[in-house]
Write a protein that holds these residues in place. Structure first.
Motif, PDB file in Angstrom:
ATOM      1  N   ALA A  49      -6.418  16.533 -61.920  1.00  0.00           N
ATOM      2  CA  ALA A  49      -6.164  15.722 -60.725  1.00  0.00           C
ATOM      3  C   ALA A  49      -6.395  14.234 -61.002  1.00  0.00           C
ATOM      4  O   ALA A  49      -7.429  13.869 -61.558  1.00  0.00           O
ATOM      5  CB  ALA A  49      -7.075  16.183 -59.597  1.00  0.00           C
ATOM      6  N   PRO A  50      -5.449  13.377 -60.613  1.00  0.00           N
ATOM      7  CA  PRO A  50      -5.693  11.935 -60.698  1.00  0.00           C
ATOM      8  C   PRO A  50      -6.679  11.509 -59.603  1.00  0.00           C
ATOM      9  O   PRO A  50      -6.968  12.282 -58.687  1.00  0.00           O
ATOM     10  CB  PRO A  50      -4.305  11.327 -60.470  1.00  0.00           C
ATOM     11  N   SER A  51      -7.192  10.292 -59.721  1.00  0.00           N
ATOM     12  CA  SER A  51      -8.294   9.860 -58.852  1.00  0.00           C
ATOM     13  C   SER A  51      -7.906   9.790 -57.375  1.00  0.00           C
ATOM     14  O   SER A  51      -8.762   9.868 -56.505  1.00  0.00           O
ATOM     15  CB  SER A  51      -8.839   8.514 -59.323  1.00  0.00           C
ATOM     16  N   ASP A  52      -6.614   9.643 -57.067  1.00  0.00           N
ATOM     17  CA  ASP A  52      -6.224   9.507 -55.653  1.00  0.00           C
ATOM     18  C   ASP A  52      -5.723  10.821 -55.052  1.00  0.00           C
ATOM     19  O   ASP A  52      -5.150  10.832 -53.963  1.00  0.00           O
ATOM     20  CB  ASP A  52      -5.174   8.408 -55.483  1.00  0.00           C
ATOM     21  N   ALA A  53      -5.933  11.938 -55.754  1.00  0.00           N
ATOM     22  CA  ALA A  53      -5.452  13.239 -55.245  1.00  0.00           C
ATOM     23  C   ALA A  53      -6.476  13.868 -54.312  1.00  0.00           C
ATOM     24  O   ALA A  53      -7.675  13.614 -54.414  1.00  0.00           O
ATOM     25  CB  ALA A  53      -5.163  14.174 -56.407  1.00  0.00           C
ATOM     26  N   VAL A  54      -6.001  14.693 -53.393  1.00  0.00           N
ATOM     27  CA  VAL A  54      -6.859  15.570 -52.583  1.00  0.00           C
ATOM     28  C   VAL A  54      -6.936  16.883 -53.347  1.00  0.00           C
ATOM     29  O   VAL A  54      -5.912  17.528 -53.588  1.00  0.00           O
ATOM     30  CB  VAL A  54      -6.235  15.822 -51.184  1.00  0.00           C
ATOM     31  N   VAL A  55      -8.148  17.245 -53.772  1.00  0.00           N
ATOM     32  CA  VAL A  55      -8.303  18.510 -54.502  1.00  0.00           C
ATOM     33  C   VAL A  55      -8.399  19.635 -53.483  1.00  0.00           C
ATOM     34  O   VAL A  55      -9.309  19.673 -52.664  1.00  0.00           O
ATOM     35  CB  VAL A  55      -9.543  18.473 -55.422  1.00  0.00           C
ATOM     36  N   LEU A  56      -7.428  20.541 -53.517  1.00  0.00           N
ATOM     37  CA  LEU A  56      -7.386  21.641 -52.533  1.00  0.00           C
ATOM     38  C   LEU A  56      -8.131  22.873 -53.030  1.00  0.00           C
ATOM     39  O   LEU A  56      -8.625  23.664 -52.238  1.00  0.00           O
ATOM     40  CB  LEU A  56      -5.931  22.005 -52.221  1.00  0.00           C
ATOM     41  N   PHE A  57      -8.180  23.039 -54.352  1.00  0.00           N
ATOM     42  CA  PHE A  57      -8.918  24.182 -54.912  1.00  0.00           C
ATOM     43  C   PHE A  57      -9.332  23.850 -56.340  1.00  0.00           C
ATOM     44  O   PHE A  57      -8.489  23.584 -57.189  1.00  0.00           O
ATOM     45  CB  PHE A  57      -8.044  25.440 -54.894  1.00  0.00           C
ATOM     46  N   ASP A  58     -10.650  23.851 -56.551  1.00  0.00           N
ATOM     47  CA  ASP A  58     -11.165  23.549 -57.896  1.00  0.00           C
ATOM     48  C   ASP A  58     -11.850  24.764 -58.520  1.00  0.00           C
ATOM     49  O   ASP A  58     -12.599  24.643 -59.487  1.00  0.00           O
ATOM     50  CB  ASP A  58     -12.122  22.350 -57.851  1.00  0.00           C
ATOM     51  N   GLY A  59     -11.614  25.928 -57.929  1.00  0.00           N
ATOM     52  CA  GLY A  59     -12.154  27.161 -58.515  1.00  0.00           C
ATOM     53  C   GLY A  59     -13.507  27.577 -57.959  1.00  0.00           C
ATOM     54  O   GLY A  59     -14.007  28.646 -58.307  1.00  0.00           O
ATOM     55  N   LYS A  60     -14.094  26.720 -57.107  1.00  0.00           N
ATOM     56  CA  LYS A  60     -15.468  26.999 -56.668  1.00  0.00           C
ATOM     57  C   LYS A  60     -15.562  27.708 -55.317  1.00  0.00           C
ATOM     58  O   LYS A  60     -16.413  28.566 -55.118  1.00  0.00           O
ATOM     59  CB  LYS A  60     -16.265  25.698 -56.619  1.00  0.00           C
ATOM     60  N   ASP A  61     -14.719  27.302 -54.366  1.00  0.00           N
ATOM     61  CA  ASP A  61     -14.844  27.881 -53.018  1.00  0.00           C
ATOM     62  C   ASP A  61     -13.541  27.731 -52.229  1.00  0.00           C
ATOM     63  O   ASP A  61     -12.583  27.120 -52.696  1.00  0.00           O
ATOM     64  CB  ASP A  61     -16.008  27.223 -52.252  1.00  0.00           C
ATOM     65  N   PHE A  62     -13.574  28.263 -51.000  1.00  0.00           N
ATOM     66  CA  PHE A  62     -12.391  28.224 -50.116  1.00  0.00           C
ATOM     67  C   PHE A  62     -12.549  27.165 -49.020  1.00  0.00           C
ATOM     68  O   PHE A  62     -11.947  27.291 -47.957  1.00  0.00           O
ATOM     69  CB  PHE A  62     -12.187  29.600 -49.460  1.00  0.00           C
ATOM     70  N   SER A  63     -13.364  26.153 -49.301  1.00  0.00           N
ATOM     71  CA  SER A  63     -13.726  25.204 -48.234  1.00  0.00           C
ATOM     72  C   SER A  63     -12.518  24.465 -47.633  1.00  0.00           C
ATOM     73  O   SER A  63     -12.599  23.981 -46.513  1.00  0.00           O
ATOM     74  CB  SER A  63     -14.758  24.196 -48.749  1.00  0.00           C
ATOM     75  N   ASN A  64     -11.416  24.382 -48.360  1.00  0.00           N
ATOM     76  CA  ASN A  64     -10.236  23.672 -47.831  1.00  0.00           C
ATOM     77  C   ASN A  64      -9.174  24.610 -47.268  1.00  0.00           C
ATOM     78  O   ASN A  64      -8.060  24.187 -46.983  1.00  0.00           O
ATOM     79  CB  ASN A  64      -9.618  22.811 -48.937  1.00  0.00           C
ATOM     80  N   TRP A  65      -9.542  25.908 -47.082  1.00  0.00           N
ATOM     81  CA  TRP A  65      -8.555  26.923 -46.697  1.00  0.00           C
ATOM     82  C   TRP A  65      -9.031  27.761 -45.523  1.00  0.00           C
ATOM     83  O   TRP A  65     -10.227  27.967 -45.345  1.00  0.00           O
ATOM     84  CB  TRP A  65      -8.284  27.843 -47.897  1.00  0.00           C
ATOM     85  N   VAL A  66      -8.087  28.271 -44.763  1.00  0.00           N
ATOM     86  CA  VAL A  66      -8.388  29.262 -43.717  1.00  0.00           C
ATOM     87  C   VAL A  66      -7.473  30.465 -43.917  1.00  0.00           C
ATOM     88  O   VAL A  66      -6.371  30.338 -44.450  1.00  0.00           O
ATOM     89  CB  VAL A  66      -8.163  28.720 -42.276  1.00  0.00           C
ATOM     90  N   GLY A  67      -7.974  31.615 -43.471  1.00  0.00           N
ATOM     91  CA  GLY A  67      -7.180  32.837 -43.563  1.00  0.00           C
ATOM     92  C   GLY A  67      -6.211  32.936 -42.402  1.00  0.00           C
ATOM     93  O   GLY A  67      -6.068  32.021 -41.583  1.00  0.00           O
ATOM     94  N   THR A  68      -5.533  34.073 -42.319  1.00  0.00           N
ATOM     95  CA  THR A  68      -4.572  34.324 -41.246  1.00  0.00           C
ATOM     96  C   THR A  68      -5.261  34.234 -39.883  1.00  0.00           C
ATOM     97  O   THR A  68      -6.374  34.721 -39.719  1.00  0.00           O
ATOM     98  CB  THR A  68      -3.950  35.718 -41.440  1.00  0.00           C
ATOM     99  N   LYS A  69      -4.585  33.620 -38.938  1.00  0.00           N
ATOM    100  CA  LYS A  69      -5.076  33.452 -37.560  1.00  0.00           C
ATOM    101  C   LYS A  69      -6.464  32.812 -37.508  1.00  0.00           C
ATOM    102  O   LYS A  69      -7.313  33.195 -36.685  1.00  0.00           O
ATOM    103  CB  LYS A  69      -5.077  34.801 -36.829  1.00  0.00           C
ATOM    104  N   GLY A  70      -6.716  31.880 -38.410  1.00  0.00           N
ATOM    105  CA  GLY A  70      -7.959  31.115 -38.384  1.00  0.00           C
ATOM    106  C   GLY A  70      -9.191  31.846 -38.890  1.00  0.00           C
ATOM    107  O   GLY A  70     -10.308  31.329 -38.805  1.00  0.00           O
ATOM    108  N   LYS A  71      -8.979  33.047 -39.437  1.00  0.00           N
ATOM    109  CA  LYS A  71     -10.126  33.804 -39.959  1.00  0.00           C
ATOM    110  C   LYS A  71     -10.583  33.214 -41.298  1.00  0.00           C
ATOM    111  O   LYS A  71      -9.883  32.415 -41.919  1.00  0.00           O
ATOM    112  CB  LYS A  71      -9.730  35.275 -40.181  1.00  0.00           C
ATOM    113  N   ASP A  72     -11.762  33.635 -41.764  1.00  0.00           N
ATOM    114  CA  ASP A  72     -12.221  33.233 -43.095  1.00  0.00           C
ATOM    115  C   ASP A  72     -11.289  33.825 -44.152  1.00  0.00           C
ATOM    116  O   ASP A  72     -10.696  34.883 -43.935  1.00  0.00           O
ATOM    117  CB  ASP A  72     -13.642  33.736 -43.347  1.00  0.00           C
TER     118      ASP A  72
END
Ligand code: MG
Length: 247
Positions: A49-72
């Protein structure tokens, strides 16, 4: 009056400068110094990732994601990758995006099961609607506009640049969102460029509309920014190293 005079002098000066340029004058007259592009730090490799990117997944957690219908998110997390858990449903970014550059790495299962659309199927739904297909397309015949790197049921990739099952693959995507008028009429189609494993496979191609399994794709008005979703098609496809640069 002073302003008018300045404008008049400015116009004359501009015309004189243009004439000088035409006559082979000062090369500086056609050089732009200001504004200068923002300075960023690129990754050490083209995948990082370059310095101005939003990292969506770095292998550590799902903090930037939600499941179907807002579930975990119920997908599995191991060895720096996330993997589709069959039947748990698609996952979506918490943040919304419009025009963007997206980097994403994916891997179909090493154990080859099924054929055609039933082998290593997932997908990236840009704006939650426009599917860039993920499929094990290594020695796996299916309809051309449904293979890896197709825009599903619309655009055939220029070549099949697939790596084998169990190998990490990458998509680098440049996406331009569609534009809609205030009353919801589509003004310009979404456009997409895709580089698959370093190979150009979609070249500023116009997307026909939201992905449909049956019937013809068409546009329905939506927000200027929408979440990106990753598909659960029942196959344990893995993802890692996902970053995005809103444009
Ligand atoms: Mg799919």
């Amino acid at each position: 009056m002073k302003k008018l005079l300045m404008l008049f002098c400015g116009t004359i000066a501009s015309q004189m400068l243009q004439a000088q340029v035409r006559m082979g004058g000062d090369p500086k007259l056609s050089e732009i110094y200001d504004p200068a592009p923002a300075v960023i730090s690129p990754g050490k490799t083209n995948a990082e990732a370059p310095s101005d990117a939003v990292v969506l997944f770095d292998g550590k957690d799902f903090s930037n994601w939600v499941g179907t219908k807002g579930k975990d998110v119920e997908w599995t997390l191991a060895d720096g990758a996330m993997t589709v858990k069959r039947g748990s449903g698609l996952i979506s970014t918490k943040q919304s995006f419009g025009d963007c550059q997206l980097h994403i790495e994916w891997r179909t299962p090493v154990e080859v099961k099924g054929e055609g659309q039933g082998r290593g199927n997932s997908g990236i739904f840009l704006m939650g609607r426009y599917e860039l297909q993920i499929l094990d397309s290594y020695n796996n015949k299916t309809y051309s506009n449904g293979q890896a790197a197709s825009i599903y049921k619309q655009l055939v990739p220029l070549v099949n640049a697939s790596r084998g099952p169990g190998e990490w693959q990458s998509y680098d995507v440049i996406f331009t969102a569609p534009r809609f008028s205030e009353n919801g009429i589509m003004q310009s189609q979404a456009r997409i460029t895709v580089i698959h494993n370093g190979v150009l496979v979609q070249n500023n191609a116009a997307i026909w509309g939201g992905t449909e399994y049956i019937g013809i794709a068409n546009y329905k008005s939506h927000g200027a920014k929408e979440p990106i979703s990753l598909q659960d098609h029942g196959d344990p496809v893995s993802f890692r190293n996902i970053w995005i640069r809103p444009l």
